[in-house]
Design an enzyme around this catalytic site. Structure first.
Site, short mmCIF file in Angstrom:
data_model
loop_
_atom_site.label_atom_id
_atom_site.label_comp_id
_atom_site.label_asym_id
_atom_site.label_seq_id
_atom_site.Cartn_x
_atom_site.Cartn_y
_atom_site.Cartn_z
NE ARG A 119 -31.66 -41.93 21.20
CZ ARG A 119 -32.15 -42.73 20.35
NH1 ARG A 119 -33.48 -43.42 20.63
NH2 ARG A 119 -31.80 -42.90 19.18
CD GLN A 124 -32.74 -33.61 19.66
OE1 GLN A 124 -32.92 -32.29 19.67
NE2 GLN A 124 -33.95 -34.18 19.65
CG ASP A 127 -28.75 -39.64 18.53
OD1 ASP A 127 -28.11 -40.83 18.32
OD2 ASP A 127 -29.99 -39.52 19.20
CB SER A 130 -30.79 -40.08 15.80
OG SER A 130 -31.50 -40.58 16.91
CE1 TYR A 226 -32.45 -45.96 21.59
CE2 TYR A 226 -31.64 -45.21 23.73
CZ TYR A 226 -31.42 -45.47 22.17
OH TYR A 226 -30.21 -44.75 21.50
N1 LIG Z 1 -31.95 -36.86 21.97
C1 LIG Z 1 -33.29 -37.26 21.76
O1 LIG Z 1 -33.99 -36.82 22.82
C2 LIG Z 1 -33.54 -38.46 21.17
C3 LIG Z 1 -32.68 -38.74 20.11
C4 LIG Z 1 -33.07 -39.86 19.13
C5 LIG Z 1 -34.23 -40.51 19.39
N2 LIG Z 1 -35.22 -40.02 20.64
C6 LIG Z 1 -36.36 -41.05 20.69
O2 LIG Z 1 -36.11 -42.31 21.21
C7 LIG Z 1 -37.05 -43.18 20.58
C8 LIG Z 1 -36.64 -44.48 20.01
O3 LIG Z 1 -35.54 -44.13 18.99
P1 LIG Z 1 -34.83 -45.28 18.23
O4 LIG Z 1 -35.53 -45.04 16.73
O5 LIG Z 1 -33.23 -45.01 18.16
O6 LIG Z 1 -35.14 -46.68 18.86
P2 LIG Z 1 -34.55 -48.20 18.30
O7 LIG Z 1 -33.78 -47.94 17.13
O8 LIG Z 1 -33.92 -48.77 19.61
O9 LIG Z 1 -35.76 -49.07 18.04
C9 LIG Z 1 -36.64 -48.60 16.96
C10 LIG Z 1 -38.13 -48.76 17.29
O10 LIG Z 1 -38.45 -50.10 17.50
C11 LIG Z 1 -39.54 -50.26 18.53
N3 LIG Z 1 -39.93 -51.42 19.11
C12 LIG Z 1 -39.05 -52.19 19.94
N4 LIG Z 1 -39.77 -53.22 20.24
C13 LIG Z 1 -40.82 -53.57 19.39
C14 LIG Z 1 -41.90 -54.32 19.25
N5 LIG Z 1 -41.81 -55.73 19.95
N6 LIG Z 1 -42.84 -53.93 18.60
C15 LIG Z 1 -42.84 -52.92 18.06
N7 LIG Z 1 -41.99 -52.02 17.83
C16 LIG Z 1 -40.89 -52.24 18.68
C17 LIG Z 1 -38.95 -49.24 19.54
O11 LIG Z 1 -40.25 -48.45 20.43
C18 LIG Z 1 -38.41 -48.13 18.63
O12 LIG Z 1 -39.35 -47.23 18.24
C19 LIG Z 1 -37.88 -42.32 19.47
O13 LIG Z 1 -39.12 -41.99 20.30
C20 LIG Z 1 -37.10 -41.21 19.28
O14 LIG Z 1 -37.85 -39.84 18.91
C21 LIG Z 1 -34.69 -39.22 21.31
#
Ligand SMILES: NC(=O)c1ccc[n+]([C@@H]2O[C@H](COP(=O)([O-])OP(=O)(O)OC[C@H]3O[C@@H](n4cnc5c(N)ncnc54)[C@H](O)[C@@H]3O)[C@@H](O)[C@H]2O)c1
Length: 378
Positions: A119, A124, A127, A130, A226
């Site tokens: 990430r 990006q 990915d 996402s 994550y």
């Molecule tokens: N290239 C990059 O920089 C990049 C790319 C994609 C995502 N991201 C970031 O990564 C982060 C997570 O991405 P994702 O959506 O793929 O995560 P994910 O699919 O692994 O998880 C989904 C969400 O569930 C939440 N979660 C986990 N346990 C929980 C609990 N017990 N109660 C409530 N919520 C809970 C996580 O914090 C996450 O936000 C985001 O902030 C996203 O913006 C960055």
């Protein structure tokens, strides 16, 4: 160098790894493209569209025999026809099924995993997790709206006022934020919660209320952004506090995932029983065990008047755009791997000094080279 695109064979899988509009840029880069007959049919991309763009259409056997690089949505289980010298790029579920990676390594094939894309800003556009989460968040809202016996928007009509649906989104990562945005477009009133306090502002900027649970989750995030797994007492207190919010919601959409682990159970039977009859839970974590205790993947469960659905592959329910986005991610990755030398090389170069290659590389020269996967497969 020849790029092969097999038809996806997993049950219910409607996506395809490459869409016709992505063929021309690959040809321009000096690559050849061969697509298995009917590979794109389920996603709305007929063979003719690939041919028009300059790809050849062939049998599955020919694709696997002649391609140097295979682009797949799901690359596991590895096709028995794969051999040393070929490279496969796709979702390989390396943390969920590390033994399969070990078996694939023994064939000598080089495998790269889309799930392990780092990430970082540079990656990006590659990915795919996402992209698929974006599609899932959108579709999750539509599934809920379809099952709910109420409308989403507030309406003031000559026949009286219709109150807006109350939607609670649990997990405000990529899927959760897209669910918020989509439910908002339909006019719902939305609350959202995540263990990572960093998302509060993003939730609010989409017009939803961030539910504050007074739980110390300062250690909620790893360096990749994550969520980290919490201990059982944290999850117990979280469930206690969520009961009230869930009870007051018409729709609950859950998206909480922890990389490489079973999804945490956040919505208990007790919470579902506290919801009004007719309410709906859409569990977008179903593929990884689900966030709701009552979820049965791909089944419609009705428990005391509350409907619970957990599509195991929600992105595949919108296969046209899911394939278009995946195709962009995987071809950007392919071009990155090809590097400056491009298609002149006889095989796809693997440069472990490059962070993107190193993080995604599963097998090479007969070995499982990814440290975490190797440990899990031992
Ligand atoms: N290239 C990059 O920089 C990049 C790319 C994609 C995502 N991201 C970031 O990564 C982060 C997570 O991405 P994702 O959506 O793929 O995560 P994910 O699919 O692994 O998880 C989904 C969400 O569930 C939440 N979660 C986990 N346990 C929980 C609990 N017990 N109660 C409530 N919520 C809970 C996580 O914090 C996450 O936000 C985001 O902030 C996203 O913006 C960055």
């Amino acid at each position: 160098m020849r790029i092969g695109v097999p038809k996806e064979i997993a049950p219910g899988e409607a996506r395809v790894a490459l869409v016709p509009s992505a063929v021309a840029p690959l040809l321009k880069a000096g690559l050849e493209v061969v697509v298995e007959a009917s590979a794109g049919d389920a996603a709305g991309f007929p063979d003719e569209a690939y041919r028009t763009q300059g790809a050849s259409v062939a049998s599955r056997a020919e694709v696997f025999q002649t391609a140097d690089v295979l682009l797949q949505v799901r690359s596991m289980p590895a096709d028995p026809a794969l051999r040393s010298g070929q490279t496969v790029i796709g979702f390989a579920d390396p943390l969920g099924a590390p033994q399969a990676v070990k078996e694939a390594a023994a064939t000598g094939v080089t495998m790269l995993s889309m799930e392990l894309m780092p990430r970082i800003t540079r990656a990006q556009s590659m990915d795919a997790l996402s992209s698929m989460a974006t599609v899932a968040g959108y579709k999750g809202v539509l599934l809920a709206a379809n099952l709910l016996p109420r409308m989403f928007p507030m309406l003031m009509t000559a026949a009286g006022t219709v109150s807006p649906a109350r939607v609670f989104v649990v997990g405000a990562g990529v899927a959760g934020l897209q669910a918020i945005a989509s439910a908002r477009r339909l006019g719902a009133r939305i609350e959202a919660y995540d263990v990572r306090p960093a998302v509060k502002e993003q939730v609010q900027s989409l017009g939803a209320r961030f539910v504050e649970l007074p739980l110390e989750s300062a250690d909620a995030e790893d360096k990749g952004g994550y969520a980290k797994a919490q201990d059982e007492s944290f999850y117990r207190r979280q469930r206690e506090m969520m009961l009230k919010v869930v009870a007051g919601s018409d729709v609950v959409i859950t998206t909480a995932l922890i990389p490489g682990k079973r999804a945490p159970i956040l919505i208990t039977t007790e919470m579902v029983e506290a919801m009004q009859p007719g309410s709906v839970v859409v569990d977008l974590a179903a593929e990884r065990g689900g966030n709701c205790e009552l979820t049965r993947p791909d089944e419609i469960v009705v428990h005391k008047g509350v409907t619970i659905v957990g599509p195991s592959n929600p992105a595949s329910l919108v296969p046209y755009h899911a394939s278009q986005m995946y195709s962009k991610n995987i071809t950007t990755f392919l071009m990155h791997l090809l590097g400056k030398e491009g298609a002149k090389q006889s095989s796809l170069p693997i440069n472990p000094d490059d962070e993107i290659t190193r993080e995604t590389l599963l097998t090479h020269h007969g070995n499982v080279v990814h440290a975490r996967v190797r440990e899990l497969a031992a």
